[in-house]
Design a protein around this motif. Structure first.
Motif, PDB file in Angstrom:
ATOM      1  N   PRO A  24     -66.634 -36.687   5.034  1.00 27.69           N
ATOM      2  CA  PRO A  24     -67.661 -35.716   5.512  1.00 27.69           C
ATOM      3  C   PRO A  24     -68.254 -34.147   4.859  1.00 27.69           C
ATOM      4  CG  PRO A  24     -66.793 -36.057   7.241  1.00 27.69           C
ATOM      5  CD  PRO A  24     -66.072 -36.642   6.122  1.00 27.69           C
ATOM      6  N   LYS A  25     -69.479 -33.811   4.420  1.00 31.60           N
ATOM      7  CA  LYS A  25     -68.877 -32.713   3.603  1.00 31.60           C
ATOM      8  C   LYS A  25     -70.161 -31.722   4.075  1.00 31.60           C
ATOM      9  CE  LYS A  25     -66.390 -33.927  -0.450  1.00 31.60           C
ATOM     10  NZ  LYS A  25     -66.158 -33.618  -1.660  1.00 31.60           N
ATOM     11  N   GLN A  26     -70.635 -32.031   5.560  1.00 36.06           N
ATOM     12  CA  GLN A  26     -71.281 -31.022   5.822  1.00 36.06           C
ATOM     13  C   GLN A  26     -71.367 -30.186   7.136  1.00 36.06           C
ATOM     14  OE1 GLN A  26     -74.804 -33.594   7.208  1.00 36.06           O
ATOM     15  NE2 GLN A  26     -75.219 -34.384   4.987  1.00 36.06           N
ATOM     16  N   TRP A  27     -71.078 -29.269   6.993  1.00 32.86           N
ATOM     17  CA  TRP A  27     -70.566 -28.184   7.439  1.00 32.86           C
ATOM     18  C   TRP A  27     -72.371 -26.747   8.368  1.00 32.86           C
ATOM     19  CZ3 TRP A  27     -65.288 -26.996   8.498  1.00 32.86           C
ATOM     20  CH2 TRP A  27     -64.832 -27.222   7.654  1.00 32.86           C
ATOM     21  N   ILE A  28     -71.803 -26.568   9.801  1.00 25.98           N
ATOM     22  CA  ILE A  28     -72.816 -26.836  10.893  1.00 25.98           C
ATOM     23  C   ILE A  28     -72.264 -24.327  10.686  1.00 25.98           C
ATOM     24  CG2 ILE A  28     -73.207 -26.085  12.604  1.00 25.98           C
ATOM     25  CD1 ILE A  28     -74.423 -28.681  11.562  1.00 25.98           C
ATOM     26  N   TYR A  29     -73.106 -23.976   9.911  1.00 28.63           N
ATOM     27  CA  TYR A  29     -72.589 -22.844  10.477  1.00 28.63           C
ATOM     28  C   TYR A  29     -73.584 -22.067  11.672  1.00 28.63           C
ATOM     29  CZ  TYR A  29     -76.543 -21.834   6.805  1.00 28.63           C
ATOM     30  OH  TYR A  29     -77.850 -21.757   6.022  1.00 28.63           O
ATOM     31  N   LEU A  67     -68.284 -25.409  12.031  1.00 25.69           N
ATOM     32  CA  LEU A  67     -68.214 -26.439  12.731  1.00 25.69           C
ATOM     33  C   LEU A  67     -68.566 -27.636  11.774  1.00 25.69           C
ATOM     34  CD1 LEU A  67     -70.116 -26.465  15.811  1.00 25.69           C
ATOM     35  CD2 LEU A  67     -67.607 -25.268  15.645  1.00 25.69           C
ATOM     36  N   GLY A  68     -66.992 -28.558  11.942  1.00 27.74           N
ATOM     37  CA  GLY A  68     -67.433 -29.728  10.397  1.00 27.74           C
ATOM     38  C   GLY A  68     -66.394 -29.651  10.355  1.00 27.74           C
ATOM     39  N   PRO A  69     -66.030 -30.949   9.114  1.00 29.41           N
ATOM     40  CA  PRO A  69     -67.514 -30.980   8.302  1.00 29.41           C
ATOM     41  C   PRO A  69     -67.865 -32.340   9.206  1.00 29.41           C
ATOM     42  CG  PRO A  69     -65.487 -32.191   7.464  1.00 29.41           C
ATOM     43  CD  PRO A  69     -65.286 -30.791   8.459  1.00 29.41           C
ATOM     44  N   PHE A  70     -69.295 -33.042   8.659  1.00 24.10           N
ATOM     45  CA  PHE A  70     -70.018 -34.128   9.426  1.00 24.10           C
ATOM     46  C   PHE A  70     -70.554 -34.465   8.471  1.00 24.10           C
ATOM     47  CE2 PHE A  70     -70.644 -29.983  12.870  1.00 24.10           C
ATOM     48  CZ  PHE A  70     -69.717 -30.634  13.522  1.00 24.10           C
ATOM     49  N   GLN A  71     -71.132 -35.891   8.431  1.00 21.38           N
ATOM     50  CA  GLN A  71     -71.828 -36.811   7.417  1.00 21.38           C
ATOM     51  C   GLN A  71     -73.120 -36.355   7.741  1.00 21.38           C
ATOM     52  OE1 GLN A  71     -69.737 -40.890   7.648  1.00 21.38           O
ATOM     53  NE2 GLN A  71     -71.088 -40.939   5.487  1.00 21.38           N
ATOM     54  N   ASN A  72     -73.185 -36.562   9.315  1.00 23.78           N
ATOM     55  CA  ASN A  72     -74.485 -36.140  10.059  1.00 23.78           C
ATOM     56  C   ASN A  72     -75.026 -35.067  10.402  1.00 23.78           C
ATOM     57  OD1 ASN A  72     -72.576 -36.204  12.795  1.00 23.78           O
ATOM     58  ND2 ASN A  72     -74.493 -37.348  13.428  1.00 23.78           N
ATOM     59  N   GLY A  73     -74.681 -34.117   9.329  1.00 22.32           N
ATOM     60  CA  GLY A  73     -74.711 -32.591   9.804  1.00 22.32           C
ATOM     61  C   GLY A  73     -75.717 -32.185  10.241  1.00 22.32           C
ATOM     62  N   TYR A  74     -77.365 -33.130   9.526  1.00 27.44           N
ATOM     63  CA  TYR A  74     -78.011 -32.238   9.481  1.00 27.44           C
ATOM     64  C   TYR A  74     -78.452 -32.835  10.626  1.00 27.44           C
ATOM     65  CZ  TYR A  74     -78.637 -31.198   4.260  1.00 27.44           C
ATOM     66  OH  TYR A  74     -78.536 -29.666   3.731  1.00 27.44           O
ATOM     67  N   GLN A  75     -78.442 -34.071  11.062  1.00 26.41           N
ATOM     68  CA  GLN A  75     -78.512 -34.183  12.844  1.00 26.41           C
ATOM     69  C   GLN A  75     -78.835 -33.588  13.379  1.00 26.41           C
ATOM     70  OE1 GLN A  75     -77.716 -37.458  10.749  1.00 26.41           O
ATOM     71  NE2 GLN A  75     -79.515 -38.182   9.756  1.00 26.41           N
ATOM     72  N   GLU A 110     -69.664 -32.400  19.417  1.00 29.24           N
ATOM     73  CA  GLU A 110     -69.135 -32.483  20.185  1.00 29.24           C
ATOM     74  C   GLU A 110     -69.910 -33.901  20.468  1.00 29.24           C
ATOM     75  OE1 GLU A 110     -65.600 -33.981  22.159  1.00 29.24           O
ATOM     76  OE2 GLU A 110     -65.584 -31.790  20.842  1.00 29.24           O
ATOM     77  N   SER A 111     -70.775 -33.408  21.178  1.00 23.01           N
ATOM     78  CA  SER A 111     -71.561 -34.983  21.344  1.00 23.01           C
ATOM     79  C   SER A 111     -72.173 -36.085  20.539  1.00 23.01           C
ATOM     80  CB  SER A 111     -72.777 -34.203  22.657  1.00 23.01           C
ATOM     81  OG  SER A 111     -73.561 -34.217  22.286  1.00 23.01           O
ATOM     82  N   ARG A 112     -72.699 -35.185  19.418  1.00 22.23           N
ATOM     83  CA  ARG A 112     -73.686 -36.143  18.305  1.00 22.23           C
ATOM     84  C   ARG A 112     -72.646 -36.110  17.593  1.00 22.23           C
ATOM     85  NH1 ARG A 112     -79.172 -36.206  19.998  1.00 22.23           N
ATOM     86  NH2 ARG A 112     -79.004 -36.544  21.922  1.00 22.23           N
ATOM     87  N   GLY A 113     -71.669 -35.281  16.868  1.00 24.00           N
ATOM     88  CA  GLY A 113     -70.569 -35.599  15.230  1.00 24.00           C
ATOM     89  C   GLY A 113     -70.274 -35.840  15.574  1.00 24.00           C
ATOM     90  N   ASP A 114     -69.810 -36.569  13.607  1.00 24.65           N
ATOM     91  CA  ASP A 114     -69.315 -37.536  13.191  1.00 24.65           C
ATOM     92  C   ASP A 114     -68.377 -37.448  13.192  1.00 24.65           C
ATOM     93  OD1 ASP A 114     -71.128 -38.297  10.502  1.00 24.65           O
ATOM     94  OD2 ASP A 114     -69.750 -36.633  11.183  1.00 24.65           O
ATOM     95  N   ILE A 115     -67.579 -36.253  13.575  1.00 27.27           N
ATOM     96  CA  ILE A 115     -66.283 -35.995  13.150  1.00 27.27           C
ATOM     97  C   ILE A 115     -65.262 -36.485  12.861  1.00 27.27           C
ATOM     98  CG2 ILE A 115     -63.695 -34.292  13.574  1.00 27.27           C
ATOM     99  CD1 ILE A 115     -66.061 -32.465  13.686  1.00 27.27           C
TER     100      ILE A 115
END
Length: 192
Positions: A24-29, A67-75, A110-115
């Protein structure tokens, strides 16, 4: 319905020829500027993105959180925005204390991210996967980030017509925007 690309045990799409997981490479800032103005965004390169925001926005970031990284960062980002919708100023900016925004973002992550802690950086990246599926993915992301930086929101009406909205100009069509840009270019050339 038949799956074209198999998923691994974490629900992440695997490569068609290999079962390596995608990193995963999408970070929430979350950034704060003056007067409790907070922006929540997503980027594959958050440090560079924040530098661009400071440079183009003409402000200094007072505090930041990644926060992250995530694959589903946009969600994840979309859900954070939904939960803070009553504090929304424009686009991705909110009138909310930084600490509150971070708490909301952490809860959603924590609830939706895919870390996935089992992943490592030697595995296949999302950029390569998106490049195979969507050759112009980076250009599309840059386009949407530019629209966001300009404070523009895009809507589609019931007839399928695309509309833009800005704080300054209100709602307008792509045709209006095109004509406005041509007029601005002509005016700049005349002023030279």
């Amino acid at each position: 319905m038949k799956e074209l690309i198999p998923k691994d045990e974490y629900g992440i799409f695997a490569d068609a020829h290999d079962t390596e997981m995608i990193v995963p490479k999408q970070w929430i800032y979350i950034i704060e500027k003056e007067q409790n103005r907070v922006k929540v965004g997503v980027s594959a390169m958050p440090e560079e993105r924040m530098k661009v925001l400071e440079r183009t926005g003409g402000f200094k970031i007072l505090r930041k959180q990644l926060l992250g990284p995530f694959q589903n960062g946009y969600q994840v980002e979309c859900e954070i925005h939904r939960r803070m919708r009553y504090e929304k100023l424009i686009s991705e900016w909110f009138a909310i204390p930084f600490e509150t925004a971070v708490l909301v973002a952490e809860e959603v992550a924590e609830s939706r991210g895919d870390i996935n802690p089992k992943q490592n950086t030697d595995e296949v990246g999302t950029d390569a996967s998106f490049s195979r599926l969507f050759p112009q993915y980076a250009e599309i992301c840059n386009f949407y980030e530019a629209l966001n930086d300009a404070g523009l929101t895009i809507y589609k009406d019931e007839n399928g017509k695309i509309w833009f909205e800005s704080e300054e100009l209100g709602m307008f069509t792509a045709e209006f925007f095109s004509a406005f840009m041509k007029l601005s270019k002509t005016k700049l050339e005349e002023d030279k």
